[in-house]
Design an enzyme around this catalytic site. Structure first.
Site: not given
Length: 301
Positions: A54, A115, A141, A169
């Site tokens: 990110t 999405y 993730y 994660k």
């Protein structure tokens, strides 16, 4: 390669900053600045680096830019590199993962597809395809606040059985979920991805800390991790409080702007530039307030 071999070959633990992607004044990717930031956090004690998370603004980069970032970071550091390769489609994710492995990334981090809604079977099929495509460890993730897709505990347990899936994660900030996920899949390496939960994650047996604060002050988060390892719980908790203060300061202004602004205030020997639009940098008032906050914390020279 078996899952056990994957985990042993990487031995991922400690502080793993989600390094930034630098941009020049024209808005193009600055590979020198990107590499210099990765080197900076390693010099500060990071045990591995995670480009294209990110904080790396991966979703705003072209495919070619993503490839060049992975290449420059793997060339720049001598610690494990776990490269972010996630995309909404399995085909694109596999292509990113294959490239990352081919240029020397030690592992890949695969954010849940975003999405479109993703059911359990879709998640398993996606991660299985990535794990079968590369011979490096794959890290799941989990960040449902950004992807819109939350993994069930049953899915986590089934993911752990896939050869090549080495860890997860978690940036959900959902402590009960993380606790149960660790219980459901203790063979995985879990990395906690929220600066507000570093000590909590370690106490739950997470092996690593993926910390945005560590992008600016790696030594602070490394000290916290080391305090936990040596059993100094009081010091670890004191440093967690300090991390929270820094985290609050960095959250001033537009989303993600704090880390890059703080790096410029820290007067490091490299420039990471601003953020890529539509993300925005701090205005003068937020910039000044962040500087005041960091000086009050005695974190600027």
């Amino acid at each position: 390669m078996s899952q056990t071999d994957s985990v042993d070959s990487l031995d991922l633990a400690g502080v793993v900053p989600p390094t930034v992607t630098a941009f020049d004044e024209t808005g193009d990717v600055d590979l020198d600045g990107t590499a210099a930031h990765a080197q900076f956090v390693v010099e500060g004690g990071a045990s591995a680096v995670f480009p294209l998370g990110t904080n790396g603004e991966f979703a705003l980069l072209t495919g070619e830019e993503r490839r060049r970032v992975v290449e420059c970071v793997t060339d720049a550091v001598d610690v494990p590199v776990i490269a972010g390769v996630g995309a909404p489609s399995t085909r694109a994710t596999v292509a990113h993962a294959d490239h990352a492995a081919s240029v020397g990334a030690d592992g890949v981090v695969v954010v849940t597809p975003y999405y479109y809604p993703l059911d359990d079977e879709g998640a398993l099929t996606h991660y299985r395809a990535v794990a079968e495509a590369v011979d490096v460890p794959v890290y799941v993730y989990h960040i449902p606040s950004r992807t819109g897709n939350r993994l069930s505990l049953e899915t986590v347990e089934q993911l752990a059985a896939i050869d090549g899936i080495a860890g997860l994660k978690d940036s959900s900030k959902d402590v009960p979920w993380l606790t149960q996920a660790i219980d459901a899949a203790p063979e995985l390496d879990f990395l906690v991805g929220s600066d507000s939960l570093l000590v909590v994650g370690l106490e739950l047996s997470c092996t690593g800390l993926v910390s945005a604060v560590a992008n600016v002050y790696p030594e602070l988060v490394v000290d916290l991790y080391d305090a936990h390892v040596r059993g100094d719980d009081a010091e670890a908790k004191r440093l967690q409080s300090r991390v929270l203060d820094v985290r609050s300061a960095l959250k001033r202004g537009p989303y993600l702007a704090g880390v890059k602004t703080a790096l410029s205030l820290r007067d490091v020997a490299f420039d990471v530039g601003g953020l890529r639009e539509p993300l925005r940098t701090m205005n003068d008032d937020d910039h000044a307030a962040l500087e005041r906050d960091l000086r009050a914390l005695d974190l600027l020279d």
